[in-house]
Design an enzyme around this catalytic site. Structure first.
Site, PDB file in Angstrom:
ATOM      1  CE1 TYR A 358      -3.377   2.746   0.449  1.00  0.00           C
ATOM      2  CE2 TYR A 358      -3.516   2.246   2.790  1.00  0.00           C
ATOM      3  CZ  TYR A 358      -3.937   2.976   1.709  1.00  0.00           C
ATOM      4  OH  TYR A 358      -4.917   3.927   1.867  1.00  0.00           O
ATOM      5  CB  CYS A 359       0.709   4.317   0.284  1.00  0.00           C
ATOM      6  SG  CYS A 359       1.109   6.077   0.201  1.00  0.00           S
TER       7      CYS A 359
END
Length: 639
Positions: A358-359
Site C-alpha cells: 500500500y502507498c
C-alpha cells in the site's frame, strides 16, 4: 548573538500580542447584547479579560516559532517567487489586468445595488452561491441575513475571480501555474469569513450564548495543540482519549513473531479450518501507521483477508528517531520485506509469498521485487499487489508543490541537522492538500466555537503520525519525486544492484482510486505498464483511503475493470467496465482463479508460534504503539 536576537524578538512579540488582544476585546465588546445587568456586564468583562490573556499567550507561542526551518523557509521563498511570477505575467497582459480590475468594480457595484434593494425590503437572489461541496456556508444566516449574505457573496466573487485569473495567466509553465494556483487557494481559503470570529454567524451566536466561554476554551485548546505540533499547527481532529491501539482499534488477534531494529512482523490468528498454502505478506506504508488496514472489525482489511483463508503476516514499521538517521531505502528493503519473507519461511516452511502493499509500502515493494529479480530470487514472490502505489511519479499532484528542487534542498538540510523529519510536520503538509476539510473546519469548531472534537477512529489514525529517517526520506524525495528514476532501467541501485521494473515477471495486480490526491491514478496507471509479467489494473471509486479500505458488506463506491492495458490511462478508462461494490472480492477471485492462492491445495491452518519462530508479544506489538512525542523524549514512553 543569541541575546541580540532574543530581546528585540520579545519586544516585538509583546507589542503585537497587546495590540491584537486589545483589538479582539474591543471587537467583542461592541458585539455585546443590549440590556445587560451590571452583574452580567461584569461577567462579560471578566471573560474578555481571560480571552485577552489567552490571546497574548497564544501570540507569544506563535511568534516564538516564527523562525522557520530550512524546509519551511524554502517553501516561503517558493511561494513568494510564485506570486511574483504571477504578477509579472499579469502586468505583461494589460487587457487581462484591465478586465480583472473592471470585473472587481462591477462586482462591487452589483453588491451595492443588491444591498440597497434589500434595505428597501425586496427579496434578493444571491449573485453567487457556494458549491454544493462547500460546507462552510451552511448556516441559514448566510442566506437570510443581508449583512452576512453580502460578506459571503463578496468573498465568493473574489475567490472565483482569483481562480479564473490564475488560470488565464500566460507565460507560466505547467508547474509554475500549479504552484501559483495552490498557494493562491491556500491564501484565499485562509481569508474566508468563516475563519474569523466577527464574520462567522455561528461563532458570534455561540459567543453570546456562552458569554465568551467558547473563546476561552478554544484559545486554551489552540495553545495546547500548538505545543503538540511540529511546524505549523496540527489541529486536534478527534477525541484521542477515546481510542487505544490494541484496545478498540488494531484488534485483529495475532502475535509478533519476529522483530529487528526497523520492523515487527505480526502473524495473525487463523479463523478458518484450512488456509492457502502460500502465505500473504502485507507491506503497509511507514508514513502513518499500518492500522488503517485494521481500524475496527467491520472495516478491517486484515480481518477480511484472514477470514478468506489467507495466512496473513504484516509488517509493523518502527516509529524512528534520531538514532535511525542513517537507515536507507535499501535498509528498509532488507530489514523490511526481505527479512519478513525469510522469517515467514521459518514460521511456515514456505519459500515464496504473495505480497500485498500500500502507498509508499508499494513503492518499496516494487523496488524489492525488482531487486529479488535481479539477484535471481524472483521466485520468492508468487504474486504482488499494489494498492494506490506510485512507481511512475510523472504527476505527483498538489504534493508536488512542496517537492521542487529548492524545497527538497531545504528538506535535506533539515533532515541532515535533525536526523529525521517530524511526522507532525508531514501531517500538516498533507492536511493542507485538503485545507478546508482537514484544517479550517477543525480550526473553526475547536478554537472559535470551543467544541470538543468527536471520537472518530479514522481521524485518530490520521493524527497518530510517524517520523521519517534522514537517510531514507531525502533519497526517496530526490530519486522518486524529483528525478522519477524508478521507471528507468538501472535508474535505481540498491546494495550495489541496479534494478529494472521491466524485468519483473511476477504476476501483478494494481488497484488505484479515481479521486486519490496523494497517488493520482493518472500516474499509478503507468506503473502497471512496466512489468513483463501478467498485469491486472483496477480503478476503485473514492479516494486514497476510502477507496482502498472498502469492505464488501458496505457495497460502496464501485470500481472499473479492463482486460487490456492501452498506452494511456484515458484510453483505459474509456473502454473500462463499471462494477458495483468493493474491489476486494475481485482481487480474491484474481488470487484464486490464477492459483496464487490455490483453493485445490489448502493446508492445515498455522497458528503463531507453531513454526520455528516463537511468539514475542501479542499483536499489535510495541512498535505501532509508540508515538512521536515518546520517540523524541517529549513525554515518557508508555511501552
Amino acid at each position: 548573538m543569541q541575546s541580540a536576537w532574543h530581546n528585540p524578538f520579545q519586544a516585538i512579540s509583546q507589542g503585537l500580542s497587546d495590540s491584537l488582544s486589545e483589538g479582539l476585546s474591543q471587537g467583542l465588546s461592541q458585539g455585546l447584547p443590549e440590556g445587560l445587568s451590571p452583574a452580567e456586564i461584569e461577567t462579560w468583562n471578566n471573560q474578555l479579560k481571560e480571552i485577552s490573556e489567552q490571546y497574548q499567550g497564544l501570540m507569544q507561542d506563535l511568534l516564538s516559532r516564527i523562525a522557520p526551518s530550512e524546509a519551511a523557509d524554502s517553501i516561503y521563498s517558493d511561494m513568494r517567487e510564485s506570486f511574483e511570477a504571477g504578477a509579472q505575467s499579469l502586468m505583461q497582459n494589460p487587457t487581462l489586468l484591465w478586465e480583472t480590475q473592471n470585473r472587481l468594480l462591477q462586482d462591487q457595484w452589483l453588491l451595492w445595488q443588491q444591498a440597497l434593494r434589500g434595505m428597501a425590503g425586496e427579496q434578493m437572489t444571491p449573485l453567487i452561491t457556494p458549491a454544493k461541496s462547500d460546507r462552510r456556508f451552511k448556516d441559514e444566516a448566510w442566506t437570510q441575513d443581508p449583512h452576512y449574505m453580502a460578506i459571503m457573496q463578496q468573498y465568493l466573487l473574489f475567490s472565483q475571480m482569483v481562480e479564473e485569473l490564475v488560470e488565464s495567466l500566460s507565460g507560466l509553465d505547467e508547474t509554475q501555474k500549479r504552484n501559483l494556483m495552490f498557494y493562491a487557494r491556500q491564501l484565499v481559503n485562509a481569508m474566508a469569513p468563516t475563519n474569523f470570529i466577527t464574520t462567522n454567524p455561528e461563532v458570534m451566536r455561540r459567543t453570546v450564548e456562552t458569554r465568551g466561554q467558547n473563546l476561552v476554551d478554544g484559545l486554551a485548546r489552540l495553545r495546547e495543540d500548538l505545543g503538540n505540533s511540529g511546524e505549523g499547527i496540527n489541529v486536534r481532529m478527534t477525541d484521542r482519549a477515546a481510542f487505544g491501539v490494541g484496545e478498540n482499534i488494531a484488534v485483529t488477534p495475532g502475535s509478533v513473531v519476529y522483530e529487528n531494529e526497523l520492523i515487527q512482523l505480526i502473524q495473525y490468528t487463523p479463523t478458518t479450518e484450512k488456509t492457502f498454502k502460500t502465505p500473504l505478506l502485507m507491506v503497509p506504508p511507514w508514513i502513518n501507521k499500518y492500522y488503517i488496514l485494521d481500524l475496527r472489525e467491520d472495516n478491517s482489511m486484515v480481518k477480511w483477508l484472514v477470514d478468506q483463508g489467507h495466512t496473513v503476516f504484516l509488517i509493523s514499521w518502527r516509529n524512528p528517531g534520531p538514532e535511525q538517521r542513517d537507515i536507507t531505502w535499501a535498509d528498509y528493503m532488507q530489514m523490511g520485506p526481505i527479512s519478513a519473507i525469510e522469517a515467514i519461511e521459518q514460521a511456515c516452511g514456505e519459500k515464496s509469498v504473495n505480497l500485498l502493499s500500500y502507498c509508499v509500502g508499494g513503492t518499496l515493494t516494487a523496488s524489492t521485487v525488482a531487486y529479488l529479480t535481479s539477484t535471481r530470487r524472483g521466485r520468492k514472490v508468487k504474486s504482488v499487489t499494489y494498492m494506490a502505489t506510485l512507481q511512475d511519479f510523472r504527476d505527483p499532484g498538489d504534493i508536488g508543490v512542496f517537492l521542487n528542487e529548492r524545497v527538497v534542498e531545504g528538506i535535506e538540510q533539515t533532515l541532515e541537522a535533525k536526523g529525521y523529519l517530524d511526522g507532525r510536520s508531514m501531517a500538516y503538509t498533507f492536511n493542507l492538500l485538503r485545507e478546508n476539510d482537514l484544517f479550517w473546519s477543525f480550526y473553526i469548531n475547536n478554537y472559535l466555537k470551543g467544541e470538543t472534537p468527536a471520537a472518530f477512529d479514522l481521524l485518530y489514525w490520521n493524527t497518530d503520525g510517524t517520523n521519517l529517517t534522514a537517510g531514507t526520506h531525502a533519497w526517496y524525495l530526490r530519486h522518486m519525486y524529483l528525478e522519477n528514476r524508478l521507471v528507468e532501467p538501472g535508474g535505481i541501485e540498491l546494495d550495489g544492484v541496479k534494478i529494472d521494473l521491466r524485468k519483473v515477471s511476477a504476476p501483478s495486480y494494481f488497484v488505484s482510486t479515481k479521486e486519490d490526491h496523494i497517488a493520482k491514478w493518472n500516474s499509478t496507471y503507468y506503473g502497471a505498464l512496466l512489468p513483463k509479467g501478467p498485469v491486472t489494473f483496477v480503478l476503485g471509486g473514492s479516494g486514497h483511503i476510502a477507496g482502498i479500505v472498502n469492505p464488501p458488506h458496505k457495497n460502496k463506491y464501485g470500481y472499473w475493470t479492463n482486460d487490456t492495458l492501452p498506452e494511456s490511462h484515458e484510453e483505459w478508462l474509456a473502454s473500462a467496465t463499471a462494477q458495483e461494490g468493493s474491489w476486494w472480492p475481485h482481487w480474491q477471485a484474481w488470487m484464486t482463479d490464477n492459483g496464487y492462492a490455490d483453493s485445490e491445495k489448502m493446508v492445515p491452518v498455522r497458528q503463531p508460534g507453531e513454526g520455528e519462530l516463537n511468539i514475542i508479544e501479542p499483536a499489535p506489538g510495541r512498535y505501532v504503539k509508540t508515538t512521536i512525542p515518546e520517540v523524541l523524549g517529549e513525554i515518557p514512553s508508555s511501552s
